[in-house]
Design a protein around this motif. Sequence first.
Motif, PDB file in Angstrom:
ATOM      1  N   THR A  62       9.531  69.801 133.394  1.00 32.22           N
ATOM      2  CA  THR A  62       9.869  68.427 133.016  1.00 32.22           C
ATOM      3  C   THR A  62      10.718  67.792 134.111  1.00 32.22           C
ATOM      4  O   THR A  62      11.265  68.472 134.983  1.00 32.22           O
ATOM      5  CB  THR A  62      10.639  68.377 131.684  1.00 32.22           C
ATOM      6  OG1 THR A  62      11.939  68.945 131.872  1.00 32.22           O
ATOM      7  CG2 THR A  62       9.894  69.118 130.596  1.00 32.22           C
ATOM      8  N   ASP A  63      10.880  66.477 134.038  1.00 27.87           N
ATOM      9  CA  ASP A  63      11.693  65.766 135.029  1.00 27.87           C
ATOM     10  C   ASP A  63      13.129  66.266 135.063  1.00 27.87           C
ATOM     11  O   ASP A  63      13.819  66.112 136.071  1.00 27.87           O
ATOM     12  CB  ASP A  63      11.709  64.264 134.721  1.00 27.87           C
ATOM     13  CG  ASP A  63      10.376  63.586 134.984  1.00 27.87           C
ATOM     14  OD1 ASP A  63       9.414  64.271 135.359  1.00 27.87           O
ATOM     15  OD2 ASP A  63      10.303  62.350 134.799  1.00 27.87           O
ATOM     16  N   PHE A  64      13.595  66.867 133.965  1.00 32.85           N
ATOM     17  CA  PHE A  64      14.979  67.314 133.895  1.00 32.85           C
ATOM     18  C   PHE A  64      15.265  68.454 134.857  1.00 32.85           C
ATOM     19  O   PHE A  64      16.419  68.760 135.122  1.00 32.85           O
ATOM     20  CB  PHE A  64      15.336  67.734 132.465  1.00 32.85           C
ATOM     21  CG  PHE A  64      15.017  66.696 131.431  1.00 32.85           C
ATOM     22  CD1 PHE A  64      15.583  65.433 131.491  1.00 32.85           C
ATOM     23  CD2 PHE A  64      14.135  66.972 130.410  1.00 32.85           C
ATOM     24  CE1 PHE A  64      15.283  64.474 130.543  1.00 32.85           C
ATOM     25  CE2 PHE A  64      13.831  66.020 129.446  1.00 32.85           C
ATOM     26  CZ  PHE A  64      14.408  64.758 129.515  1.00 32.85           C
ATOM     27  N   ASP A  65      14.226  69.093 135.380  1.00 29.54           N
ATOM     28  CA  ASP A  65      14.449  70.092 136.423  1.00 29.54           C
ATOM     29  C   ASP A  65      15.067  69.447 137.664  1.00 29.54           C
ATOM     30  O   ASP A  65      15.930  70.052 138.309  1.00 29.54           O
ATOM     31  CB  ASP A  65      13.125  70.750 136.827  1.00 29.54           C
ATOM     32  CG  ASP A  65      12.631  71.772 135.821  1.00 29.54           C
ATOM     33  OD1 ASP A  65      13.147  71.795 134.682  1.00 29.54           O
ATOM     34  OD2 ASP A  65      11.706  72.536 136.169  1.00 29.54           O
ATOM     35  N   TYR A  66      14.641  68.224 137.973  1.00 32.84           N
ATOM     36  CA  TYR A  66      14.988  67.619 139.259  1.00 32.84           C
ATOM     37  C   TYR A  66      15.816  66.340 139.152  1.00 32.84           C
ATOM     38  O   TYR A  66      16.543  65.993 140.075  1.00 32.84           O
ATOM     39  CB  TYR A  66      13.695  67.316 140.026  1.00 32.84           C
ATOM     40  CG  TYR A  66      13.895  67.059 141.505  1.00 32.84           C
ATOM     41  CD1 TYR A  66      14.274  68.093 142.365  1.00 32.84           C
ATOM     42  CD2 TYR A  66      13.695  65.796 142.051  1.00 32.84           C
ATOM     43  CE1 TYR A  66      14.442  67.868 143.721  1.00 32.84           C
ATOM     44  CE2 TYR A  66      13.853  65.568 143.411  1.00 32.84           C
ATOM     45  CZ  TYR A  66      14.233  66.610 144.241  1.00 32.84           C
ATOM     46  OH  TYR A  66      14.400  66.376 145.582  1.00 32.84           O
ATOM     47  N   LEU A  67      15.696  65.635 138.039  1.00 33.41           N
ATOM     48  CA  LEU A  67      16.316  64.317 137.916  1.00 33.41           C
ATOM     49  C   LEU A  67      17.393  64.314 136.834  1.00 33.41           C
ATOM     50  O   LEU A  67      17.165  64.770 135.710  1.00 33.41           O
ATOM     51  CB  LEU A  67      15.247  63.270 137.570  1.00 33.41           C
ATOM     52  CG  LEU A  67      14.071  63.154 138.546  1.00 33.41           C
ATOM     53  CD1 LEU A  67      13.023  62.201 137.988  1.00 33.41           C
ATOM     54  CD2 LEU A  67      14.557  62.697 139.908  1.00 33.41           C
ATOM     55  N   ASP A  68      18.567  63.802 137.182  1.00 35.84           N
ATOM     56  CA  ASP A  68      19.624  63.618 136.194  1.00 35.84           C
ATOM     57  C   ASP A  68      19.196  62.556 135.184  1.00 35.84           C
ATOM     58  O   ASP A  68      18.364  61.694 135.474  1.00 35.84           O
ATOM     59  CB  ASP A  68      20.918  63.179 136.869  1.00 35.84           C
ATOM     60  CG  ASP A  68      21.467  64.219 137.834  1.00 35.84           C
ATOM     61  OD1 ASP A  68      21.058  65.394 137.746  1.00 35.84           O
ATOM     62  OD2 ASP A  68      22.297  63.857 138.676  1.00 35.84           O
ATOM     63  N   TYR A  69      19.810  62.599 134.009  1.00 40.75           N
ATOM     64  CA  TYR A  69      19.396  61.670 132.957  1.00 40.75           C
ATOM     65  C   TYR A  69      20.584  61.332 132.062  1.00 40.75           C
ATOM     66  O   TYR A  69      21.371  62.213 131.687  1.00 40.75           O
ATOM     67  CB  TYR A  69      18.273  62.296 132.119  1.00 40.75           C
ATOM     68  CG  TYR A  69      17.815  61.447 130.965  1.00 40.75           C
ATOM     69  CD1 TYR A  69      17.280  60.184 131.179  1.00 40.75           C
ATOM     70  CD2 TYR A  69      17.915  61.910 129.664  1.00 40.75           C
ATOM     71  CE1 TYR A  69      16.856  59.400 130.116  1.00 40.75           C
ATOM     72  CE2 TYR A  69      17.486  61.141 128.594  1.00 40.75           C
ATOM     73  CZ  TYR A  69      16.966  59.882 128.824  1.00 40.75           C
ATOM     74  OH  TYR A  69      16.549  59.112 127.769  1.00 40.75           O
ATOM     75  N   HIS A  70      20.701  60.058 131.729  1.00 39.29           N
ATOM     76  CA  HIS A  70      21.715  59.633 130.767  1.00 39.29           C
ATOM     77  C   HIS A  70      21.047  59.443 129.415  1.00 39.29           C
ATOM     78  O   HIS A  70      20.326  58.470 129.188  1.00 39.29           O
ATOM     79  CB  HIS A  70      22.401  58.339 131.206  1.00 39.29           C
ATOM     80  CG  HIS A  70      23.594  58.004 130.362  1.00 39.29           C
ATOM     81  ND1 HIS A  70      23.492  57.350 129.152  1.00 39.29           N
ATOM     82  CD2 HIS A  70      24.918  58.273 130.529  1.00 39.29           C
ATOM     83  CE1 HIS A  70      24.688  57.209 128.616  1.00 39.29           C
ATOM     84  NE2 HIS A  70      25.573  57.763 129.436  1.00 39.29           N
ATOM     85  N   HIS A  71      21.289  60.390 128.515  1.00 39.64           N
ATOM     86  CA  HIS A  71      20.654  60.343 127.208  1.00 39.64           C
ATOM     87  C   HIS A  71      21.418  59.370 126.302  1.00 39.64           C
ATOM     88  O   HIS A  71      22.654  59.383 126.284  1.00 39.64           O
ATOM     89  CB  HIS A  71      20.642  61.735 126.574  1.00 39.64           C
ATOM     90  CG  HIS A  71      19.766  61.842 125.376  1.00 39.64           C
ATOM     91  ND1 HIS A  71      20.179  61.436 124.122  1.00 39.64           N
ATOM     92  CD2 HIS A  71      18.496  62.290 125.233  1.00 39.64           C
ATOM     93  CE1 HIS A  71      19.202  61.637 123.262  1.00 39.64           C
ATOM     94  NE2 HIS A  71      18.171  62.153 123.905  1.00 39.64           N
ATOM     95  N   PRO A  72      20.709  58.513 125.553  1.00 41.88           N
ATOM     96  CA  PRO A  72      21.390  57.514 124.736  1.00 41.88           C
ATOM     97  C   PRO A  72      22.286  58.115 123.659  1.00 41.88           C
ATOM     98  O   PRO A  72      23.248  57.462 123.223  1.00 41.88           O
ATOM     99  CB  PRO A  72      20.232  56.721 124.109  1.00 41.88           C
ATOM    100  CG  PRO A  72      19.034  57.591 124.239  1.00 41.88           C
ATOM    101  CD  PRO A  72      19.243  58.393 125.467  1.00 41.88           C
ATOM    102  N   ASP A  73      21.993  59.324 123.221  1.00 42.50           N
ATOM    103  CA  ASP A  73      22.806  59.956 122.178  1.00 42.50           C
ATOM    104  C   ASP A  73      23.725  61.040 122.708  1.00 42.50           C
ATOM    105  O   ASP A  73      24.839  61.222 122.205  1.00 42.50           O
ATOM    106  CB  ASP A  73      21.895  60.563 121.102  1.00 42.50           C
ATOM    107  CG  ASP A  73      21.032  59.517 120.411  1.00 42.50           C
ATOM    108  OD1 ASP A  73      21.550  58.406 120.167  1.00 42.50           O
ATOM    109  OD2 ASP A  73      19.856  59.804 120.142  1.00 42.50           O
ATOM    110  N   TRP A  74      23.270  61.790 123.706  1.00 42.14           N
ATOM    111  CA  TRP A  74      24.004  62.972 124.141  1.00 42.14           C
ATOM    112  C   TRP A  74      24.795  62.764 125.426  1.00 42.14           C
ATOM    113  O   TRP A  74      25.549  63.633 125.840  1.00 42.14           O
ATOM    114  CB  TRP A  74      23.039  64.147 124.346  1.00 42.14           C
ATOM    115  CG  TRP A  74      22.156  64.382 123.167  1.00 42.14           C
ATOM    116  CD1 TRP A  74      22.460  64.162 121.851  1.00 42.14           C
ATOM    117  CD2 TRP A  74      20.811  64.857 123.177  1.00 42.14           C
ATOM    118  NE1 TRP A  74      21.407  64.483 121.048  1.00 42.14           N
ATOM    119  CE2 TRP A  74      20.365  64.914 121.837  1.00 42.14           C
ATOM    120  CE3 TRP A  74      19.936  65.255 124.185  1.00 42.14           C
ATOM    121  CZ2 TRP A  74      19.090  65.340 121.489  1.00 42.14           C
ATOM    122  CZ3 TRP A  74      18.672  65.687 123.841  1.00 42.14           C
ATOM    123  CH2 TRP A  74      18.255  65.730 122.501  1.00 42.14           C
TER     124      TRP A  74
END
Length: 261
Positions: A62-74
Amino acid sequence: LYAPGWDYHENDHVALEQDLAVIEGLGFTVVSLSAVVRQLFQQPDPGLEEGNFVALSFDDGTDFDYLDYHHPDWGYLKSFRSLLEARPGLGWDGKTPTATSFVIASPQARAELDRTCIAGRDQWRDDWWREASETGPLDIANHSWDHTHTSLQEIAVGKEHQGTFDSIEDFESADAEILRAESFIREKTGGASVPLFAYPYGECNDFLAGEYFPARREWFEAAFVTGGEPLTSECDRWRLPRYVCGEHWKTPEGLISILRN
């Protein structure tokens, strides 16, 4: 993201961050899976003859291997890439550690799995594979065409194989799941992917290990199951074992036990 929450047992990213601290604290060096395969079966590196070494891999891609992410809940989720880059010097020759991301190749399968297995936000893409392959700290490798995944409406080899890889027992089916994926991944990475395979579900049968991969040696160097054993030169190169977080250890203390033993 597979599991909501911020505890070790709920979130692979939280677990990896703590596990990297364990690896560093015990004096291990992170080497790539490709380096391990070369050391065991091809051209040994004298620098790897002595010391404590561990290789890291992630499945599905998944993209989470390589790209940071701001999750709306977490909140903010650090990618595996960012966690590796935060440990400069932990890799071989004092470099950033390199891990291997085994990716599902089929764009259609990933799009459907994005909707059915995560949040449906188009976060199972392949546009980062080439950059990762060329710049690190992730190698890109093959995790089959569609994982014969149970969440898919259709798979390349037919419904009778859905949810298992152990039933792939002929060259036509194996090529549809493995060689087709390898060609696609090499094209997407500009030829910079690594020639390794990880069996979906960790499942391998005698045909795949004894006939198929030996016949496809010009394409692959090794293939990985799970198994929970250390890698040695006595292992079958087409059934190399891996330890799995959540299966073979569930806490940092569990990983410490594995590494010390």
